[in-house]
Motif scaffolding. Structure first.
Motif, PDB file in Angstrom:
ATOM      1  N   MET A  49       0.530  -1.684  -1.587  1.00 20.04           N
ATOM      2  CA  MET A  49       1.550  -0.650  -1.420  1.00 20.04           C
ATOM      3  C   MET A  49       2.373  -0.477  -2.694  1.00 20.04           C
ATOM      4  SD  MET A  49       3.087  -1.286   2.392  1.00 20.04           S
ATOM      5  CE  MET A  49       2.177  -0.762   3.856  1.00 20.04           C
ATOM      6  N   PRO A  50       2.337   0.696  -3.304  1.00 18.44           N
ATOM      7  CA  PRO A  50       3.223   0.938  -4.441  1.00 18.44           C
ATOM      8  C   PRO A  50       4.682   0.702  -4.052  1.00 18.44           C
ATOM      9  CG  PRO A  50       1.594   2.689  -4.249  1.00 18.44           C
ATOM     10  CD  PRO A  50       1.459   1.842  -3.013  1.00 18.44           C
ATOM     11  N   HIS A  51       5.440   0.130  -4.969  1.00 18.10           N
ATOM     12  CA  HIS A  51       6.881  -0.127  -4.857  1.00 18.10           C
ATOM     13  C   HIS A  51       7.212  -1.411  -4.096  1.00 18.10           C
ATOM     14  CE1 HIS A  51       7.243   3.925  -6.339  1.00 18.10           C
ATOM     15  NE2 HIS A  51       6.738   4.433  -5.229  1.00 18.10           N
ATOM     16  N   VAL A  52       6.242  -2.084  -3.509  1.00 15.98           N
ATOM     17  CA  VAL A  52       6.535  -3.328  -2.791  1.00 15.98           C
ATOM     18  C   VAL A  52       6.308  -4.508  -3.732  1.00 15.98           C
ATOM     19  CG1 VAL A  52       5.873  -4.854  -0.903  1.00 15.98           C
ATOM     20  CG2 VAL A  52       6.001  -2.391  -0.531  1.00 15.98           C
ATOM     21  N   ARG A  53       7.342  -5.348  -3.863  1.00 22.08           N
ATOM     22  CA  ARG A  53       7.241  -6.516  -4.745  1.00 22.08           C
ATOM     23  C   ARG A  53       6.508  -7.665  -4.064  1.00 22.08           C
ATOM     24  NH1 ARG A  53      12.606  -9.629  -6.850  1.00 22.08           N
ATOM     25  NH2 ARG A  53      12.807  -9.925  -4.579  1.00 22.08           N
ATOM     26  N   LYS A  54       6.917  -8.006  -2.840  1.00 28.57           N
ATOM     27  CA  LYS A  54       6.276  -9.105  -2.126  1.00 28.57           C
ATOM     28  C   LYS A  54       6.567  -8.975  -0.641  1.00 28.57           C
ATOM     29  CE  LYS A  54      10.004 -12.510  -2.698  1.00 28.57           C
ATOM     30  NZ  LYS A  54      10.334 -13.864  -3.193  1.00 28.57           N
ATOM     31  N   SER A  55       5.881  -9.808   0.144  1.00 28.13           N
ATOM     32  CA  SER A  55       6.057  -9.759   1.603  1.00 28.13           C
ATOM     33  C   SER A  55       6.486 -11.117   2.133  1.00 28.13           C
ATOM     34  CB  SER A  55       4.755  -9.323   2.285  1.00 28.13           C
ATOM     35  OG  SER A  55       3.728 -10.266   2.034  1.00 28.13           O
ATOM     36  N   TRP A  56       7.223 -11.077   3.246  1.00 29.29           N
ATOM     37  CA  TRP A  56       7.580 -12.251   4.026  1.00 29.29           C
ATOM     38  C   TRP A  56       6.924 -12.091   5.394  1.00 29.29           C
ATOM     39  CZ3 TRP A  56      10.578 -15.926   1.613  1.00 29.29           C
ATOM     40  CH2 TRP A  56      11.290 -15.512   0.474  1.00 29.29           C
ATOM     41  N   THR A  57       6.503 -13.196   5.999  1.00 30.10           N
ATOM     42  CA  THR A  57       5.791 -13.087   7.263  1.00 30.10           C
ATOM     43  C   THR A  57       6.562 -13.726   8.406  1.00 30.10           C
ATOM     44  OG1 THR A  57       4.540 -15.128   6.871  1.00 30.10           O
ATOM     45  CG2 THR A  57       3.551 -13.069   6.118  1.00 30.10           C
ATOM     46  N   PRO A 162       2.035   7.805   3.705  1.00 31.61           N
ATOM     47  CA  PRO A 162       1.727   6.421   3.312  1.00 31.61           C
ATOM     48  C   PRO A 162       0.593   6.371   2.290  1.00 31.61           C
ATOM     49  CG  PRO A 162       1.944   6.594   5.690  1.00 31.61           C
ATOM     50  CD  PRO A 162       1.941   7.995   5.172  1.00 31.61           C
ATOM     51  N   LYS A 163       0.633   5.345   1.456  1.00 32.83           N
ATOM     52  CA  LYS A 163      -0.367   5.227   0.396  1.00 32.83           C
ATOM     53  C   LYS A 163      -0.749   3.759   0.207  1.00 32.83           C
ATOM     54  CE  LYS A 163       0.353   7.684  -3.261  1.00 32.83           C
ATOM     55  NZ  LYS A 163       0.899   8.166  -4.556  1.00 32.83           N
ATOM     56  N   LEU A 164      -2.044   3.505   0.146  1.00 32.41           N
ATOM     57  CA  LEU A 164      -2.577   2.201  -0.240  1.00 32.41           C
ATOM     58  C   LEU A 164      -3.411   2.402  -1.495  1.00 32.41           C
ATOM     59  CD1 LEU A 164      -3.805   0.757   3.203  1.00 32.41           C
ATOM     60  CD2 LEU A 164      -1.640   0.271   2.041  1.00 32.41           C
ATOM     61  N   VAL A 165      -3.254   1.509  -2.455  1.00 33.60           N
ATOM     62  CA  VAL A 165      -3.945   1.659  -3.739  1.00 33.60           C
ATOM     63  C   VAL A 165      -4.763   0.414  -4.027  1.00 33.60           C
ATOM     64  CG1 VAL A 165      -3.687   2.009  -6.208  1.00 33.60           C
ATOM     65  CG2 VAL A 165      -2.148   3.185  -4.629  1.00 33.60           C
ATOM     66  N   LEU A 166      -6.069   0.579  -4.113  1.00 32.03           N
ATOM     67  CA  LEU A 166      -6.979  -0.479  -4.535  1.00 32.03           C
ATOM     68  C   LEU A 166      -7.331  -0.238  -5.997  1.00 32.03           C
ATOM     69  CD1 LEU A 166      -9.435  -0.792  -1.537  1.00 32.03           C
ATOM     70  CD2 LEU A 166      -8.328  -2.731  -2.640  1.00 32.03           C
ATOM     71  N   SER A 167      -7.141  -1.213  -6.832  1.00 29.73           N
ATOM     72  CA  SER A 167      -7.472  -1.034  -8.248  1.00 29.73           C
ATOM     73  C   SER A 167      -8.986  -0.866  -8.397  1.00 29.73           C
ATOM     74  CB  SER A 167      -7.005  -2.239  -9.057  1.00 29.73           C
ATOM     75  OG  SER A 167      -7.783  -3.384  -8.738  1.00 29.73           O
ATOM     76  N   PRO A 168      -9.425  -0.094  -9.388  1.00 23.68           N
ATOM     77  CA  PRO A 168     -10.877   0.058  -9.612  1.00 23.68           C
ATOM     78  C   PRO A 168     -11.561  -1.292  -9.830  1.00 23.68           C
ATOM     79  CG  PRO A 168      -9.640   1.679 -10.891  1.00 23.68           C
ATOM     80  CD  PRO A 168      -8.629   0.743 -10.306  1.00 23.68           C
ATOM     81  N   GLU A 169     -10.858  -2.224 -10.477  1.00 26.34           N
ATOM     82  CA  GLU A 169     -11.443  -3.538 -10.747  1.00 26.34           C
ATOM     83  C   GLU A 169     -11.680  -4.317  -9.454  1.00 26.34           C
ATOM     84  OE1 GLU A 169      -9.478  -1.824 -14.115  1.00 26.34           O
ATOM     85  OE2 GLU A 169      -8.623  -2.408 -12.162  1.00 26.34           O
TER      86      GLU A 169
END
Length: 346
Positions: A49-57, A162-169
């Motif tokens: 997710m663009p703009h998200v630094r990290k997640s807590w669960t 909403p947007k999810l981004v997978l890097s080409p690599e």
């Protein structure tokens, strides 16, 4: 500047839909890092997710307050010095987290009368209390209203999808180790479980799979444990179909969807992922459920039972395989035109 905490939803589809609010918050506060709270199941998606630094669960516990777990999480959050928390899920259980973490500004709807736990509300909060509002807004509208504080009548078209981004690599690395034939166009199928009320008759999924295979396509069945019975049934009728429902890693499942030419399925987390990954998506809905549940992303189309279907039939039975195949062809034509105009990319 102090970071921002977004307390989001545990389910994959709802967590993906919350990214609209995250984008709005990021635009309002470009210098402030944004972290999210979600379930361990959905948390890997935060990395896409663009703009998200990290997640807590924090894993959801039905019929339990889970106060000890919330205290432990809140103790960890205090060290981060969050200045603001946005509560996208409006339960009292969720509101305990930023309150226990001593986050000074706590924004959300007090639908469970969380006065004190929350201390700042969207402008229309009083309309959203039980029985007062004209209607309960759909989730997309609600999370955007929390992010904007419902301070203006912003048209839905003005809010980000909403947007999810997978890097080409990352996608290329998955392609190398997947062992899948990727020389053909691919239809990703999400059938859900047989007992799911959102499900479409399995024999119609079989008809669609057989049609695509006959046309020279690969068909991949996307999902997890609860979709495996449907996958076995489809494969027994169309052996060329590939069953990917045992994929252990959620990010690998996202790569499967992103590598597909098109996605066809019923409402659910994978459907929202396909839309957010910008894959041409066709979804099958029960009558009168598409508006509430359909992703708002461009490139998404849906089919639902005709208006003449009796209202007591709360299922997808009124949708034929021929109707879906026709809609799929139209979805592909539209996607190809958009790509040719430079307006759409998968």
């Amino acid at each position: 500047m102090s970071p921002i905490l977004v307390v989001s939803f545990p389910a994959i589809g709802d967590f993906i839909r919350s990214h609209s609010a995250i984008q709005i918050i990021a635009e309002k506060f470009p210098g402030r890092p944004i972290d999210v709270v979600t379930s361990s199941i959905a948390a890997p998606l935060a990395d896409l997710m663009p703009h998200v630094r990290k997640s807590w669960t924090l894993n959801k516990k039905k019929r339990q307050l889970g106060l000890a777990d919330r205290r432990r999480l809140a103790h960890e959050l205090r060290a981060e010095n969050y200045g603001t928390a946005y509560l996208l899920t409006n339960t009292a259980k969720a509101a305990f987290i930023p309150w226990l973490a001593h986050i000074p500004e706590r924004i959300g709807y007090p639908r469970e009368f969380q006065f004190g736990l929350l201390n700042r509300f969207p402008a229309d909060w009083w309309r959203q209390l039980p029985l007062l509002g004209e209607r309960h807004p759909r989730l997309y509208e609600e999370v955007c209203a929390v992010a904007t504080l419902a301070s203006a009548d912003v048209p839905v078209a003005g809010w980000p999808a909403p947007k999810l981004v997978l890097s080409p690599e990352r996608l290329e690395e998955w392609r190398r180790r997947s062992g899948l034939d990727q020389t053909k166009p691919v239809l990703a199928l999400y059938a859900s479980a047989f007992e799911d009320r959102r499900a479409w008759p399995i024999e119609r999924f079989i008809s669609v799979a057989a049609d695509r295979v006959k046309r020279g396509w690969s068909v991949w069945i996307i999902g997890a444990a609860r979709e495996r019975e449907a996958a076995r049934t489809i494969r027994s009728a169309v052996p060329e179909v590939v069953d990917l429902t045992s994929t252990p890693q959620l990010i690998d499942a996202m790569c499967q969807i992103a590598a597909s030419t098109a996605f066809l399925g019923v409402d659910g987390g994978p459907a929202h992922a396909a839309a957010a990954l910008d894959v041409p998506t066709l979804l099958i809905f029960r009558a009168n459920h598409a508006f509430e549940g359909c992703p708002v992303n461009r490139g998404v189309r849906f089919v639902e039972p005709p208006i003449s279907t009796p209202s007591r039939i709360a299922s997808t039975l009124g949708i034929s395989a021929d109707q879906v195949l026709e809609a799929l062809e139209d979805t592909l034509r539209t996607a190809n035109r958009a790509r040719g105009a430079g307006g759409y990319s998968s």
